[in-house]
Design an enzyme around this catalytic site. Structure first.
Site, PDB file in Angstrom:
ATOM      1  N   LYS A 154      -2.438 -14.522   9.487  1.00  0.00           N
ATOM      2  CA  LYS A 154      -2.538 -14.180  10.908  1.00  0.00           C
ATOM      3  C   LYS A 154      -1.192 -13.681  11.406  1.00  0.00           C
ATOM      4  CE  LYS A 154      -2.565 -17.477  14.182  1.00  0.00           C
ATOM      5  NZ  LYS A 154      -3.017 -18.431  15.219  1.00  0.00           N
ATOM      6  N   SER A 209      -8.575   2.748  11.015  1.00  0.00           N
ATOM      7  CA  SER A 209      -7.809   1.621  10.497  1.00  0.00           C
ATOM      8  C   SER A 209      -6.725   1.142  11.446  1.00  0.00           C
ATOM      9  CB  SER A 209      -7.191   1.958   9.140  1.00  0.00           C
ATOM     10  OG  SER A 209      -6.176   2.921   9.304  1.00  0.00           O
ATOM     11  N   TYR A 240      -9.609  -2.105   8.829  1.00  0.00           N
ATOM     12  CA  TYR A 240      -8.865  -2.424   7.614  1.00  0.00           C
ATOM     13  C   TYR A 240      -7.398  -2.087   7.833  1.00  0.00           C
ATOM     14  CZ  TYR A 240      -9.426   2.583   6.712  1.00  0.00           C
ATOM     15  OH  TYR A 240      -9.421   3.948   6.822  1.00  0.00           O
TER      16      TYR A 240
END
Length: 126
Positions: free
Chosen positions: A9, A25, A58
């Site tokens: 994270k 992305s 992504y």
């Protein structure tokens, strides 16, 4: 048994760019990706603290040391430069792997400087 767990994270990163015309992305400073253990092309979820949007995309490698967090393509409608976001990557772990499991938590300060790191979230008190 397998469990899907938080792998990494980046907490309260600041969006530096929102590029609608880019292919898609999220570009993340390569140093931050390495520190968090987020791989290029890995699926990530982004939670926008400022507007409540949550979306999936992504990761792509941004220039190392640039502090870039660029939300690209259609997702650029969900975040703007200056927004605070939480970027998460998840992975599946077996019961055996969970014995030593620790997530990589990177806490960000203004300018996408690393404020601190941890591998556990403190217990929330009432």
């Amino acid at each position: 048994m397998q469990c899907t767990m938080l792998k990494a994270k980046l907490h309260q990163a600041r969006v530096t760019h929102a590029e609608l015309e880019y292919e898609g992305s999220c570009a993340i400073d390569g140093d931050l990706m390495d520190m968090a253990g987020i791989l290029e092309y890995e699926q990530i979820q982004i939670y926008n603290i400022d507007n409540g949007e949550r979306f999936e995309t992504y990761a792509i490698r941004g220039e190392a040391g640039s502090k870039i967090i660029s939300v690209n393509g259609a997702a650029a409608h969900k975040a703007q430069p200056g927004d605070r976001v939480i970027i998460c990557a998840y992975a599946n772990y077996t019961s055996a792997e969970l014995i030593n499991f620790k997530p990589s938590l990177i806490y960000m300060a203004e300018g996408n400087e690393v404020k601190g790191t941890s591998n556990a979230i403190p217990v929330q008190v009432a």
